[in-house]
Design a protein around this motif. Structure first.
Motif, PDB file in Angstrom:
ATOM      1  N   SER A 123       0.824  -1.046  -0.129  1.00 35.00           N
ATOM      2  CA  SER A 123       0.060  -0.006   0.047  1.00 35.00           C
ATOM      3  C   SER A 123       0.674   1.319  -0.122  1.00 35.00           C
ATOM      4  N   PHE A 124       0.480   2.183  -0.895  1.00 38.02           N
ATOM      5  CA  PHE A 124       1.380   3.459  -0.964  1.00 38.02           C
ATOM      6  C   PHE A 124       0.586   4.352  -0.241  1.00 38.02           C
ATOM      7  N   LEU A 125       0.666   4.715   1.028  1.00 37.91           N
ATOM      8  CA  LEU A 125      -0.200   5.667   1.878  1.00 37.91           C
ATOM      9  C   LEU A 125       0.578   7.001   1.773  1.00 37.91           C
ATOM     10  N   ASN A 126       1.641   7.324   1.435  1.00 35.16           N
ATOM     11  CA  ASN A 126       2.375   8.302   1.472  1.00 35.16           C
ATOM     12  C   ASN A 126       2.002   9.262   0.306  1.00 35.16           C
ATOM     13  N   GLU A 127       2.190  10.646   0.135  1.00 36.54           N
ATOM     14  CA  GLU A 127       1.844  11.367  -0.711  1.00 36.54           C
ATOM     15  C   GLU A 127       2.745  10.949  -2.149  1.00 36.54           C
ATOM     16  N   PHE A 128       3.973  10.837  -2.004  1.00 36.06           N
ATOM     17  CA  PHE A 128       4.583  10.120  -2.971  1.00 36.06           C
ATOM     18  C   PHE A 128       5.748   9.089  -2.378  1.00 36.06           C
ATOM     19  N   ASN A 129       5.709   7.761  -3.301  1.00 31.55           N
ATOM     20  CA  ASN A 129       6.445   6.890  -2.757  1.00 31.55           C
ATOM     21  C   ASN A 129       6.874   6.197  -4.035  1.00 31.55           C
TER      22      ASN A 129
END
Length: 197
Positions: A123-129
């Motif tokens: 899961s990409f929860l950060n604003e950008f990853n």
């Protein structure tokens, strides 16, 4: 219910080995649709599956358990990546559904907490990853704040993007997961990414 499938062939000098990727958007907690998609994708030989936002709908009566069960099925096939859409950004649901932030936050976090138990699900929860994958591929997730959905202006996107540490490796094949690519394209934000590269 009809599921629409569009197939594209992308070629790039940086891709070292052929890969098959499926991209899914706007499930909105519809487990019937998700089950049909799982059944359909089993007919393909896939390396990656990307869910690019609005997988959930942030409704109290939404069956997230069955949704997670569908994701488990996808995980048995290959690696699964999830990035956020506006329906996963729980702050805005206070305005849309009129419920308390505490309830929305718990529903939201509980869903993603369940995803932690899925070994192949990222899961990409950060604003950008960004994440490096085998065979010279880099997957990037851009989760934009709600203001960019509410006011789709070039200025809002550029202001938001200027706050991020964007790292693209131009020697890799970069995949950008974003729930609102129309905003990026319509406002010519794609030139911003080219300049960053």
């Amino acid at each position: 219910m009809k599921i629409r499938v569009n197939e594209y062939l992308l070629q790039d000098k940086n891709v070292k080995k052929e890969k098959n990727l499926a991209s899914i958007a706007d499930i909105h907690g519809n487990t019937l649709a998700m089950n049909l998609i799982v059944k359909l994708l089993k007919e393909y030989s896939l390396n990656y599956i990307c869910l690019v936002g609005d997988t959930v709908d942030c409704k109290k009566d939404e069956n997230k358990t069955e949704l997670v069960s569908c994701l488990k099925e996808l995980n048995r096939m290959c690696y699964v990546f999830l990035s956020m859409g506006n329906h996963e950004i729980y702050e805005k649901d206070i305005y849309l559904y009129g419920r308390s932030k505490k309830i929305i936050t718990e529903n939201y976090l509980n869903f993603f907490k369940q995803l932690d138990g899925l070994t192949n699900c990222i899961s990409f929860l950060n604003e950008f990853n960004s994440l490096e994958l085998p065979d010279n591929i880099q997957i990037n997730a851009l989760n934009v704040p709600f203001v960019c959905y509410k006011y789709e202006t070039k200025e809002n996107f550029e202001q938001f993007l200027s706050t991020l540490n964007l790292e693209f490796d131009e020697d890799k094949f970069n995949i950008l997961l974003s729930h609102s690519p129309n905003c990026i394209l319509q406002n010519n934000i794609i030139s911003y990414f080219k300049e960053m590269n």
